[in-house]
Design a protein around this motif. Structure first.
Motif, PDB file in Angstrom:
ATOM      1  N   SER A  58      13.050 -35.492 -21.454  1.00 19.48           N
ATOM      2  CA  SER A  58      12.896 -34.226 -22.169  1.00 19.48           C
ATOM      3  C   SER A  58      13.582 -34.221 -23.533  1.00 19.48           C
ATOM      4  N   LYS A  60      13.896 -34.635 -27.209  1.00 21.06           N
ATOM      5  CA  LYS A  60      12.872 -34.683 -28.260  1.00 21.06           C
ATOM      6  C   LYS A  60      13.518 -34.488 -29.634  1.00 21.06           C
ATOM      7  N   TYR A  73      16.735 -32.008 -29.345  1.00 20.14           N
ATOM      8  CA  TYR A  73      16.870 -30.991 -28.311  1.00 20.14           C
ATOM      9  C   TYR A  73      16.310 -31.500 -26.992  1.00 20.14           C
ATOM     10  N   CYS A  74      16.619 -30.768 -25.932  1.00 18.21           N
ATOM     11  CA  CYS A  74      16.090 -31.074 -24.609  1.00 18.21           C
ATOM     12  C   CYS A  74      15.187 -29.928 -24.200  1.00 18.21           C
ATOM     13  N   ASP A  75      13.980 -30.263 -23.799  1.00 15.10           N
ATOM     14  CA  ASP A  75      13.092 -29.256 -23.241  1.00 15.10           C
ATOM     15  C   ASP A  75      13.623 -28.853 -21.877  1.00 15.10           C
ATOM     16  N   TYR A  76      13.057 -27.824 -21.347  1.00 12.98           N
ATOM     17  CA  TYR A  76      13.390 -27.439 -19.990  1.00 12.98           C
ATOM     18  C   TYR A  76      12.419 -28.167 -19.080  1.00 12.98           C
ATOM     19  N   LYS A  90      13.057 -20.665 -16.330  1.00 14.93           N
ATOM     20  CA  LYS A  90      13.290 -21.976 -16.941  1.00 14.93           C
ATOM     21  C   LYS A  90      14.532 -22.608 -16.317  1.00 14.93           C
TER      22      LYS A  90
END
Length: 136
Positions: A58, A60, A73-76, A90
């Motif tokens: 995750s 990105k 950042y890190c997605d959820y 989330k």
């Protein structure tokens, strides 16, 4: 009253400013920013604790609209078992891994901030190289 200031190398300085304004400098800086945020993201992927690999996948990068800054950042990540997650909720566990959660006795395992620290010299050198090339 207007004052005129004469500077040694004035023509060269103006030529450099025109060159920078023409877009070549900006494009070089944007490319250096892309490279830099990817270097940091790769280091974060290397440092992140891995159990399932969802958090690692995750991580990105994104250059902002102004083109002169970027984000890592890190997605959820999507839950593996959607039945266990309430609809629309989330998962905020990237923050929990980075900073820890005292209430749940989860110790911090930082990976984003150390990635920035570990790559700072390489990123600085990359940016200085772009600036030196643009000024030569």
């Amino acid at each position: 009253m207007l004052k005129t200031i004469a500077i040694d190398g004035e023509r060269e300085a103006l030529a450099e400013l025109r060159k920078a304004a023409a877009g070549g400098f900006r494009k070089a800086v944007e490319a250096a920013i892309d490279d830099s945020i990817e270097i940091i993201a790769e280091e974060a992927r290397r440092l992140v604790p891995v159990r399932t690999g969802r958090l690692k996948r995750s991580i990105k990068t994104k250059r902002r609209k102004n083109g002169l800054s970027g984000d890592i950042y890190c997605d959820y990540p999507q839950p593996q078992d959607k039945k266990k997650t309430r609809k629309g909720k989330k998962e905020y566990y990237a923050f929990a891994v980075e900073k820890g959660v005292k209430k749940r006795n989860i110790k911090p395992q930082p990976f984003l901030f150390p990635a920035v620290d570990h790559t700072q010299k390489e990123v600085d050198e990359r940016m200085m190289k772009v600036l030196e090339e643009a000024m030569s």
